[in-house]
Design an enzyme around this catalytic site. Structure first.
Site, mmCIF file in Angstrom:
data_model
loop_
_atom_site.group_PDB
_atom_site.id
_atom_site.type_symbol
_atom_site.label_atom_id
_atom_site.label_comp_id
_atom_site.label_asym_id
_atom_site.label_seq_id
_atom_site.Cartn_x
_atom_site.Cartn_y
_atom_site.Cartn_z
ATOM 1 N N ASN A 171 0.875 -1.177 0.000
ATOM 2 C CA ASN A 171 0.000 0.000 0.000
ATOM 3 C C ASN A 171 0.908 1.222 0.000
ATOM 4 O O ASN A 171 1.451 1.588 1.037
ATOM 5 C CB ASN A 171 -0.905 -0.011 1.240
ATOM 6 N N TRP A 172 1.074 1.791 -1.184
ATOM 7 C CA TRP A 172 1.977 2.953 -1.302
ATOM 8 C C TRP A 172 1.383 4.199 -0.661
ATOM 9 O O TRP A 172 2.083 5.203 -0.497
ATOM 10 C CB TRP A 172 2.263 3.249 -2.774
ATOM 11 N N LYS A 173 0.093 4.177 -0.351
ATOM 12 C CA LYS A 173 -0.617 5.366 0.163
ATOM 13 C C LYS A 173 -0.408 6.540 -0.798
ATOM 14 O O LYS A 173 -0.308 6.325 -2.001
ATOM 15 C CB LYS A 173 -0.155 5.690 1.585
ATOM 16 N N GLY B 189 2.505 -1.239 4.310
ATOM 17 C CA GLY B 189 2.573 0.186 3.994
ATOM 18 C C GLY B 189 4.012 0.615 3.762
ATOM 19 O O GLY B 189 4.579 0.423 2.689
ATOM 20 N N GLY B 190 4.630 1.184 4.794
ATOM 21 C CA GLY B 190 5.970 1.770 4.675
ATOM 22 C C GLY B 190 6.980 0.887 3.949
ATOM 23 O O GLY B 190 7.700 1.342 3.056
ATOM 24 N N SER C 10 2.851 -2.305 10.413
ATOM 25 C CA SER C 10 4.293 -2.287 10.711
ATOM 26 C C SER C 10 4.982 -3.621 10.424
ATOM 27 O O SER C 10 5.886 -4.025 11.148
ATOM 28 C CB SER C 10 4.542 -1.846 12.158
ATOM 29 N N GLU D 190 -6.044 -5.174 10.001
ATOM 30 C CA GLU D 190 -4.999 -4.200 10.329
ATOM 31 C C GLU D 190 -5.368 -3.474 11.626
ATOM 32 O O GLU D 190 -6.191 -2.542 11.612
ATOM 33 C CB GLU D 190 -4.891 -3.154 9.212
ATOM 34 N N HIS E 41 -9.600 0.934 4.007
ATOM 35 C CA HIS E 41 -8.383 1.141 4.809
ATOM 36 C C HIS E 41 -8.717 2.074 5.976
ATOM 37 O O HIS E 41 -9.519 3.001 5.837
ATOM 38 C CB HIS E 41 -7.270 1.743 3.934
ATOM 39 N N GLY F 284 1.796 2.078 10.749
ATOM 40 C CA GLY F 284 2.728 3.188 10.657
ATOM 41 C C GLY F 284 3.322 3.606 11.995
ATOM 42 O O GLY F 284 3.946 4.652 12.108
ATOM 43 N N GLU G 242 -7.248 4.516 7.216
ATOM 44 C CA GLU G 242 -7.052 5.952 6.957
ATOM 45 C C GLU G 242 -8.256 6.525 6.209
ATOM 46 O O GLU G 242 -8.638 7.681 6.412
ATOM 47 C CB GLU G 242 -5.741 6.161 6.171
HETATM 48 C C1 PEP Z 1 -1.026 0.029 5.843
HETATM 49 O O1 PEP Z 1 -1.076 1.201 5.549
HETATM 50 O O2 PEP Z 1 -1.876 -0.742 5.404
HETATM 51 C C2 PEP Z 1 0.053 -0.437 6.711
HETATM 52 C C3 PEP Z 1 -0.007 -1.653 7.195
HETATM 53 O O3 PEP Z 1 1.070 0.454 6.965
HETATM 54 P P1 PEP Z 1 2.468 0.133 7.695
HETATM 55 O O4 PEP Z 1 2.967 -1.171 7.123
HETATM 56 O O5 PEP Z 1 3.347 1.285 7.343
HETATM 57 O O6 PEP Z 1 2.179 0.030 9.143
#
Ligand code: PEP
Length: 251
Positions: A9-11, A235-236, A214, A168, A96, A174, A98
């Site tokens: 997930n590049w956001k 994500g990251g 994470s 999640e 998601h 994050g 967010e």
């Molecule tokens: C996400 O945005 O779906 C996510 C899991 O982010 P991160 O891996 O950065 O916690």
């Protein structure tokens, strides 16, 4: 055996050139014999280009990160499921945290988005998960099950068979804080039995449930060891091709 999937997930990261470069790097470095299906969840601006250069190569798929809950019409700034499908990509991330938090997406709206995604041949990766205060109150199972009930339980058996779920915990997204592998496995098993109560054990057993929060190369293997953990939403760490591919091959 259930399908293993690792979705990035590049956001809201990567302009057009940076996104093309990252996707190309993932494609170049992938062997095509990865331990999981690779999905790159990108902003809308990348979909058309990546559909041409990446989708289907070495088994890689691309996902949008949202779609409208309306089919078409006067909804300025929105992008429909049909439009997404017309780019040539096959997946869409829905719900998601967010989007739920900053754009007030409700379980009912997500039910409508799921219907449109499925009607247009997209595979939804449906996200669910609890905020910290719910985890602290120890009511996380009821909270997440309600998200599934209100957004998914109207689906036909045929449509349910096409979806992917991503659990999640919001407190782990994050933040650098991961759920323990035991916490992830417990929740995934709870969700699978909730799904079985509606769609039957065989259908629930066939549904991939991904973990997100994470996840990185150093902890992915342990998290993915859970019997009900079928991969990750990343994500990251998905913004770096080597880290992302290391997670893809962490089973
Ligand atoms: C996400 O945005 O779906 C996510 C899991 O982010 P991160 O891996 O950065 O916690």
């Amino acid at each position: 055996m259930r399908k293993k999937i690792v979705a990035g997930n590049w956001k809201m990261n990567n302009d057009l050139e940076a996104g093309k470069k990252l996707a190309q790097e993932v494609l170049d470095k992938a062997t095509g014999n990865e331990e999981a299906q690779i999905v790159l969840g990108t902003p809308f601006i990348h979909l058309t280009a990546l559909a041409e250069t990446v989708v289907g190569k070495k088994g890689i798929e691309v996902a949008a990160q949202n779609c409208s809950d309306k089919a078409s019409g006067a909804y300025t700034g929105e992008t429909s499921a049909e439009m997404i499908k017309s780019t040539g990509v096959n997946y869409v991330i829905l719900g998601h945290s967010e989007r739920r938090e900053y754009f007030n997406e409700t379980n009912a709206e997500l039910a409508a988005k799921l219907d449109l995604a499925l009607a247009n041949g997209l595979t939804p990766i449906f996200c669910c998960g609890e905020p910290l205060e719910i985890r602290e109150a120890d009511t996380q199972y009821d909270y997440v099950k309600q998200q599934l009930t209100e957004s998914l339980f109207h689906l036909s058996d045929e449509d349910f068979a096409k979806i992917v779920i991503a659990y999640e915990p919001i407190w782990a997204i994050g933040t650098g804080k991961t759920a323990t592998s035991a916490q992830a496995q417990e929740m995934h098993a709870e969700l699978r039995s909730h799904l079985a109560s509606k769609f039957g054990q065989a259908a629930a057993d066939a549904c991939p449930i991904l973990y997100g929060g994470s996840c990185k190369p150093s902890n992915a293997k342990e998290i993915f060891e859970g019997a009900d953990v079928d991969g990750g939403l990343i994500g990251g760490a998905s913004l770096n091709a080597d880290d992302f591919l290391a997670i893809v091959n962490s089973f």
